[in-house]
Design a protein around this motif. Structure first.
Motif, PDB file in Angstrom:
ATOM      1  N   ASP A 101      -2.377  -8.490  -0.897  1.00 16.62           N
ATOM      2  CA  ASP A 101      -2.710  -7.253  -0.190  1.00 16.62           C
ATOM      3  C   ASP A 101      -3.176  -7.592   1.220  1.00 16.62           C
ATOM      4  O   ASP A 101      -3.319  -8.766   1.583  1.00 16.62           O
ATOM      5  N   LYS A 102      -3.416  -6.562   2.020  1.00 13.00           N
ATOM      6  CA  LYS A 102      -3.785  -6.777   3.418  1.00 13.00           C
ATOM      7  C   LYS A 102      -5.121  -7.506   3.564  1.00 13.00           C
ATOM      8  O   LYS A 102      -5.260  -8.385   4.423  1.00 13.00           O
ATOM      9  N   ARG A 160       4.509  -9.193   0.864  1.00 11.27           N
ATOM     10  CA  ARG A 160       3.786  -8.881  -0.367  1.00 11.27           C
ATOM     11  C   ARG A 160       2.649  -7.907  -0.093  1.00 11.27           C
ATOM     12  O   ARG A 160       2.360  -7.030  -0.914  1.00 11.27           O
ATOM     13  N   ALA A 161       1.990  -8.079   1.061  1.00  7.74           N
ATOM     14  CA  ALA A 161       0.871  -7.208   1.410  1.00  7.74           C
ATOM     15  C   ALA A 161       1.338  -5.860   1.943  1.00  7.74           C
ATOM     16  O   ALA A 161       0.624  -4.857   1.828  1.00  7.74           O
ATOM     17  N   ARG A 205      -8.348 -12.239  16.400  1.00  9.28           N
ATOM     18  CA  ARG A 205      -8.476 -10.777  16.360  1.00  9.28           C
ATOM     19  C   ARG A 205      -7.124 -10.100  16.587  1.00  9.28           C
ATOM     20  O   ARG A 205      -6.769  -9.133  15.902  1.00  9.28           O
ATOM     21  N   MET A 206      -6.387 -10.584  17.553  1.00  5.53           N
ATOM     22  CA  MET A 206      -5.094  -9.970  17.877  1.00  5.53           C
ATOM     23  C   MET A 206      -4.101 -10.088  16.732  1.00  5.53           C
ATOM     24  O   MET A 206      -3.449  -9.112  16.341  1.00  5.53           O
ATOM     25  N   VAL A 207      -3.985 -11.294  16.171  1.00  2.00           N
ATOM     26  CA  VAL A 207      -2.952 -11.485  15.161  1.00  2.00           C
ATOM     27  C   VAL A 207      -3.321 -10.818  13.844  1.00  2.00           C
ATOM     28  O   VAL A 207      -2.422 -10.328  13.126  1.00  2.00           O
ATOM     29  N   LEU A 208      -4.590 -10.761  13.512  1.00  2.00           N
ATOM     30  CA  LEU A 208      -4.968 -10.089  12.271  1.00  2.00           C
ATOM     31  C   LEU A 208      -4.657  -8.597  12.332  1.00  2.00           C
ATOM     32  O   LEU A 208      -4.225  -8.000  11.344  1.00  2.00           O
ATOM     33  N   ALA A 212      -1.748  -7.467   9.602  1.00  2.57           N
ATOM     34  CA  ALA A 212      -2.302  -6.651   8.520  1.00  2.57           C
ATOM     35  C   ALA A 212      -3.045  -5.463   9.103  1.00  2.57           C
ATOM     36  O   ALA A 212      -4.274  -5.368   9.001  1.00  2.57           O
ATOM     37  N   PRO A 213      -2.317  -4.536   9.729  1.00  2.42           N
ATOM     38  CA  PRO A 213      -2.970  -3.372  10.351  1.00  2.42           C
ATOM     39  C   PRO A 213      -3.621  -2.472   9.297  1.00  2.42           C
ATOM     40  O   PRO A 213      -3.161  -2.410   8.149  1.00  2.42           O
TER      41      PRO A 213
END
Length: 214
Positions: A101-102, A160-161, A205-208, A212-213
């Motif tokens: 999941d996210k 998957r997420a 911070r940017m890539v997360l 996974a918005p």
């Protein structure tokens, strides 16, 4: 992210003729010794100062024997780079495998970023090799292939997420995230530590948010 002893690449797995196992074993051990010596010299003096004669002398082999395995110092450096990449890829696969999941994706990838940065800071050979990537087209190609392979692992976890997301878009995003991650680490270790830490946190911070918005 565990660091395990990498295997000798297939290109250096010794003679393949049946019945030559002792020779194969000696070849593997010699390659390991040569690479270990080269890594120690790079750690001490940098890859620019690496000389084939020094590697041969410190490894206790003839220069001709060294050239049988590595035609030039670029071949040594590329082999070391590919080994670091293989280690990192195994760790990424292990960390992302449980993601479903996210929230799990964010935790796993944030942990990978922190661990990779720590390794980059602690491993002088790795830093030295990748600091010169812009001047070496072969290393650039190795990095692109590595980013693509690591991106595929990340894209699988993202799928998957986020099962409803477009797979092609996920793959493009994951590839970019991994490639930018390499660039971020090189930049972070080239500046003062406080700023380097801030750059890595900014990348995280940017890539997360992207992978996974909410």
């Amino acid at each position: 992210m565990r660091q395990t002893k990498p295997k000798v690449p297939e290109a250096f797995d010794g003679a393949s003729a049946p019945g030559r196992a002792p020779t194969q074993q000696r070849s593997r051990e010699r390659v390991e010794r040569l690479l270990a010596v080269a890594a120690s010299l790079i750690a001490a003096h940098g890859s620019d100062a690496l000389r084939m004669s020094d590697v041969a002398d410190k490894a206790g082999v003839s220069i001709g024997s060294l050239y049988q395995y590595f035609p030039d110092k670029g071949a040594i450096i590329r082999t070391l780079a590919e080994r670091y990449n293989a280690q990192s890829r195994a760790c990424i696969a292990e960390a992302l495998a449980p993601v479903r999941d996210k929230a799990g994706l964010r935790r796993a990838f944030a942990g990978l970023i922190d661990t990779y940065y720590e390794i980059f800071l602690a491993e002088p050979v790795m830093r030295d090799i990748w600091s010169g990537i812009q001047a070496d087209k072969a290393l650039q190609e190795i990095e692109r292939k590595d980013s693509r392979a690591n991106g595929a692992l990340l894209a699988d976890a993202m799928a998957r997420a986020r099962p409803r997301a477009d797979r092609a878009a996920l793959e493009d995003t994951a590839f970019l995230v991994m490639q930018l991650g390499e660039a971020t680490m090189r930049l972070a270790v080239s500046v003062e530590r406080r700023q380097g830490d801030a750059l890595v946190e900014g990348y995280k911070r940017m890539v997360l948010r992207e992978i996974a918005p909410d």
